[in-house]
Design a protein around this motif. Structure first.
Motif, PDB file in Angstrom:
ATOM      1  N   VAL A 111       0.841  -1.202   0.000  1.00 40.89           N
ATOM      2  CA  VAL A 111       0.000   0.000   0.000  1.00 40.89           C
ATOM      3  C   VAL A 111       0.873   1.248   0.000  1.00 40.89           C
ATOM      4  O   VAL A 111       0.653   2.183  -0.776  1.00 40.89           O
ATOM      5  N   ASN A 112       1.886   1.272   0.860  1.00 43.49           N
ATOM      6  CA  ASN A 112       2.746   2.458   0.939  1.00 43.49           C
ATOM      7  C   ASN A 112       3.497   2.727  -0.358  1.00 43.49           C
ATOM      8  O   ASN A 112       3.672   3.887  -0.740  1.00 43.49           O
ATOM      9  N   LEU A 113       3.927   1.673  -1.043  1.00 38.18           N
ATOM     10  CA  LEU A 113       4.596   1.873  -2.336  1.00 38.18           C
ATOM     11  C   LEU A 113       3.646   2.523  -3.334  1.00 38.18           C
ATOM     12  O   LEU A 113       4.027   3.425  -4.077  1.00 38.18           O
ATOM     13  N   SER A 114       2.403   2.071  -3.345  1.00 37.87           N
ATOM     14  CA  SER A 114       1.415   2.675  -4.238  1.00 37.87           C
ATOM     15  C   SER A 114       1.172   4.128  -3.857  1.00 37.87           C
ATOM     16  O   SER A 114       1.240   5.027  -4.699  1.00 37.87           O
ATOM     17  N   VAL A 115       0.893   4.364  -2.587  1.00 37.79           N
ATOM     18  CA  VAL A 115       0.528   5.693  -2.103  1.00 37.79           C
ATOM     19  C   VAL A 115       1.666   6.699  -2.284  1.00 37.79           C
ATOM     20  O   VAL A 115       1.448   7.834  -2.698  1.00 37.79           O
ATOM     21  N   GLU A 116       2.886   6.272  -2.002  1.00 35.52           N
ATOM     22  CA  GLU A 116       4.008   7.207  -1.968  1.00 35.52           C
ATOM     23  C   GLU A 116       4.821   7.253  -3.255  1.00 35.52           C
ATOM     24  O   GLU A 116       5.537   8.229  -3.485  1.00 35.52           O
ATOM     25  N   LYS A 117       4.723   6.209  -4.089  1.00 37.94           N
ATOM     26  CA  LYS A 117       5.635   6.157  -5.235  1.00 37.94           C
ATOM     27  C   LYS A 117       4.953   5.948  -6.590  1.00 37.94           C
ATOM     28  O   LYS A 117       5.307   6.609  -7.555  1.00 37.94           O
ATOM     29  N   TYR A 118       4.004   5.024  -6.677  1.00 38.11           N
ATOM     30  CA  TYR A 118       3.521   4.598  -7.988  1.00 38.11           C
ATOM     31  C   TYR A 118       2.234   5.235  -8.480  1.00 38.11           C
ATOM     32  O   TYR A 118       2.078   5.447  -9.685  1.00 38.11           O
ATOM     33  N   CYS A 119       1.290   5.526  -7.611  1.00 35.33           N
ATOM     34  CA  CYS A 119      -0.040   5.940  -8.066  1.00 35.33           C
ATOM     35  C   CYS A 119      -0.075   7.429  -8.436  1.00 35.33           C
ATOM     36  O   CYS A 119      -0.126   8.301  -7.565  1.00 35.33           O
ATOM     37  N   GLY A 120      -0.089   7.701  -9.733  1.00 32.58           N
ATOM     38  CA  GLY A 120      -0.135   9.074 -10.214  1.00 32.58           C
ATOM     39  C   GLY A 120      -1.426   9.786  -9.851  1.00 32.58           C
ATOM     40  O   GLY A 120      -1.430  10.999  -9.592  1.00 32.58           O
ATOM     41  N   VAL A 121      -2.529   9.060  -9.809  1.00 29.68           N
ATOM     42  CA  VAL A 121      -3.809   9.684  -9.446  1.00 29.68           C
ATOM     43  C   VAL A 121      -3.761  10.117  -7.977  1.00 29.68           C
ATOM     44  O   VAL A 121      -4.247  11.196  -7.623  1.00 29.68           O
ATOM     45  N   MET A 122      -3.147   9.303  -7.132  1.00 31.59           N
ATOM     46  CA  MET A 122      -2.991   9.666  -5.718  1.00 31.59           C
ATOM     47  C   MET A 122      -2.195  10.974  -5.609  1.00 31.59           C
ATOM     48  O   MET A 122      -2.558  11.874  -4.844  1.00 31.59           O
ATOM     49  N   GLU A 123      -1.137  11.080  -6.375  1.00 31.92           N
ATOM     50  CA  GLU A 123      -0.320  12.296  -6.342  1.00 31.92           C
ATOM     51  C   GLU A 123      -1.123  13.503  -6.826  1.00 31.92           C
ATOM     52  O   GLU A 123      -1.018  14.590  -6.260  1.00 31.92           O
ATOM     53  N   MET A 124      -1.955  13.319  -7.856  1.00 34.92           N
ATOM     54  CA  MET A 124      -2.800  14.426  -8.328  1.00 34.92           C
ATOM     55  C   MET A 124      -3.769  14.866  -7.232  1.00 34.92           C
ATOM     56  O   MET A 124      -3.956  16.059  -7.015  1.00 34.92           O
ATOM     57  N   PHE A 125      -4.382  13.899  -6.534  1.00 30.28           N
ATOM     58  CA  PHE A 125      -5.311  14.229  -5.452  1.00 30.28           C
ATOM     59  C   PHE A 125      -4.617  15.030  -4.357  1.00 30.28           C
ATOM     60  O   PHE A 125      -5.194  15.949  -3.787  1.00 30.28           O
ATOM     61  N   ARG A 126      -3.365  14.672  -4.062  1.00 31.03           N
ATOM     62  CA  ARG A 126      -2.637  15.375  -3.004  1.00 31.03           C
ATOM     63  C   ARG A 126      -2.404  16.850  -3.334  1.00 31.03           C
ATOM     64  O   ARG A 126      -2.116  17.651  -2.453  1.00 31.03           O
ATOM     65  N   GLN A 127      -2.547  17.224  -4.589  1.00 29.28           N
ATOM     66  CA  GLN A 127      -2.362  18.622  -4.986  1.00 29.28           C
ATOM     67  C   GLN A 127      -3.510  19.506  -4.501  1.00 29.28           C
ATOM     68  O   GLN A 127      -3.349  20.718  -4.395  1.00 29.28           O
ATOM     69  N   PHE A 128      -4.685  18.900  -4.223  1.00 29.75           N
ATOM     70  CA  PHE A 128      -5.840  19.722  -3.847  1.00 29.75           C
ATOM     71  C   PHE A 128      -6.604  19.205  -2.624  1.00 29.75           C
ATOM     72  O   PHE A 128      -7.536  19.856  -2.175  1.00 29.75           O
ATOM     73  N   ALA A 129      -6.223  18.050  -2.091  1.00 27.55           N
ATOM     74  CA  ALA A 129      -6.973  17.488  -0.964  1.00 27.55           C
ATOM     75  C   ALA A 129      -6.030  16.816   0.031  1.00 27.55           C
ATOM     76  O   ALA A 129      -4.943  16.361  -0.325  1.00 27.55           O
ATOM     77  N   LYS A 130      -6.500  16.741   1.257  1.00 29.11           N
ATOM     78  CA  LYS A 130      -5.820  15.945   2.271  1.00 29.11           C
ATOM     79  C   LYS A 130      -6.241  14.503   2.031  1.00 29.11           C
ATOM     80  O   LYS A 130      -7.437  14.211   1.960  1.00 29.11           O
ATOM     81  N   VAL A 131      -5.286  13.597   1.882  1.00 27.28           N
ATOM     82  CA  VAL A 131      -5.594  12.193   1.619  1.00 27.28           C
ATOM     83  C   VAL A 131      -5.240  11.377   2.860  1.00 27.28           C
ATOM     84  O   VAL A 131      -4.102  11.424   3.342  1.00 27.28           O
ATOM     85  N   GLU A 132      -6.230  10.672   3.394  1.00 32.92           N
ATOM     86  CA  GLU A 132      -6.053   9.846   4.591  1.00 32.92           C
ATOM     87  C   GLU A 132      -6.128   8.379   4.185  1.00 32.92           C
ATOM     88  O   GLU A 132      -7.060   7.969   3.487  1.00 32.92           O
ATOM     89  N   ILE A 133      -5.167   7.589   4.645  1.00 37.12           N
ATOM     90  CA  ILE A 133      -5.060   6.173   4.281  1.00 37.12           C
ATOM     91  C   ILE A 133      -5.233   5.314   5.530  1.00 37.12           C
ATOM     92  O   ILE A 133      -4.625   5.594   6.565  1.00 37.12           O
ATOM     93  N   LYS A 134      -6.041   4.261   5.406  1.00 40.05           N
ATOM     94  CA  LYS A 134      -6.173   3.266   6.484  1.00 40.05           C
ATOM     95  C   LYS A 134      -6.168   1.878   5.861  1.00 40.05           C
ATOM     96  O   LYS A 134      -6.709   1.681   4.770  1.00 40.05           O
ATOM     97  N   ILE A 135      -5.575   0.939   6.584  1.00 42.20           N
ATOM     98  CA  ILE A 135      -5.528  -0.453   6.125  1.00 42.20           C
ATOM     99  C   ILE A 135      -6.252  -1.318   7.159  1.00 42.20           C
ATOM    100  O   ILE A 135      -6.017  -1.183   8.363  1.00 42.20           O
ATOM    101  N   HIS A 136      -7.117  -2.196   6.670  1.00 42.02           N
ATOM    102  CA  HIS A 136      -7.904  -3.077   7.531  1.00 42.02           C
ATOM    103  C   HIS A 136      -7.659  -4.525   7.105  1.00 42.02           C
ATOM    104  O   HIS A 136      -7.630  -4.833   5.912  1.00 42.02           O
ATOM    105  N   TYR A 137      -7.508  -5.407   8.097  1.00 42.54           N
ATOM    106  CA  TYR A 137      -7.255  -6.818   7.840  1.00 42.54           C
ATOM    107  C   TYR A 137      -8.439  -7.624   8.383  1.00 42.54           C
ATOM    108  O   TYR A 137      -8.868  -7.412   9.506  1.00 42.54           O
ATOM    109  N   HIS A 138      -8.925  -8.554   7.577  1.00 53.04           N
ATOM    110  CA  HIS A 138     -10.093  -9.362   7.949  1.00 53.04           C
ATOM    111  C   HIS A 138      -9.755 -10.845   7.742  1.00 53.04           C
ATOM    112  O   HIS A 138      -9.391 -11.242   6.650  1.00 53.04           O
ATOM    113  N   THR A 139      -9.905 -11.624   8.807  1.00 53.33           N
ATOM    114  CA  THR A 139      -9.707 -13.070   8.714  1.00 53.33           C
ATOM    115  C   THR A 139     -11.000 -13.706   8.257  1.00 53.33           C
ATOM    116  O   THR A 139     -12.087 -13.320   8.708  1.00 53.33           O
ATOM    117  N   LEU A 140     -10.881 -14.654   7.358  1.00 49.33           N
ATOM    118  CA  LEU A 140     -12.075 -15.357   6.854  1.00 49.33           C
ATOM    119  C   LEU A 140     -12.453 -16.517   7.734  1.00 49.33           C
ATOM    120  O   LEU A 140     -11.691 -17.078   8.446  1.00 49.33           O
TER     121      LEU A 140
END
Length: 140
Positions: A111-140
């Motif tokens: 997730v952090n690699l996507s958020v901080e390095k790879y996702c260009g859309v995420m970077e565009m959003f950061r230009q105009f909005a505060k982006v908050e990230i949360k990760i949730h784990y669910h056992t089946l």
């Protein structure tokens, strides 16, 4: 590289838009704005683009890291400003991973690699909005 889409008015508040791959989607306003609600809303499409961009990154990293993930969803929520033009000022992205053998440290890295390095859309959003990230784990 340049992306190009063609968007054609279908009448009332409805449009049909292409994707560089040639796929089509319908865009329409809700009844409260003169539309019939027969298509996707433009601002919500921005949230879908954000989720799709980071989702593709994370899915690729799950495969490369050979992680055992049974299911994975992204819930994206944007808060609009009160005044026109209404824009997103805060966006929340919640990643939900499902499985019996989840590896939280590796999934967090993905997730952090996507958020901080790879996702260009995420970077565009950061230009105009505060982006908050949360990760949730669910056992089946």
């Amino acid at each position: 590289m340049t992306h190009q889409v063609r968007t054609k008015w279908l009448g009332k508040m409805q449009f049909e838009s292409t994707n560089p791959s040639g796929d089509l989607m319908t865009i329409d306003a809700g009844p409260e704005n003169g539309g019939e609600g027969k298509g996707l809303r433009p601002k919500a499409l921005m949230l879908s683009a954000l989720a799709g961009c980071t989702g593709l990154d994370v899915a690729s990293l799950i495969e490369k890291m050979k992680l055992d993930v049974a299911d994975f969803t992204i819930e994206t929520e944007g808060e609009l400003t009160e005044e026109h033009p209404k824009t997103y000022h805060t966006v929340r992205v919640d990643y939900h991973f499902y499985g019996n053998n989840l590896e939280p440290k590796k999934l967090e890295k993905a997730v952090n690699l996507s958020v901080e390095k790879y996702c260009g859309v995420m970077e565009m959003f950061r230009q105009f909005a505060k982006v908050e990230i949360k990760i949730h784990y669910h056992t089946l």
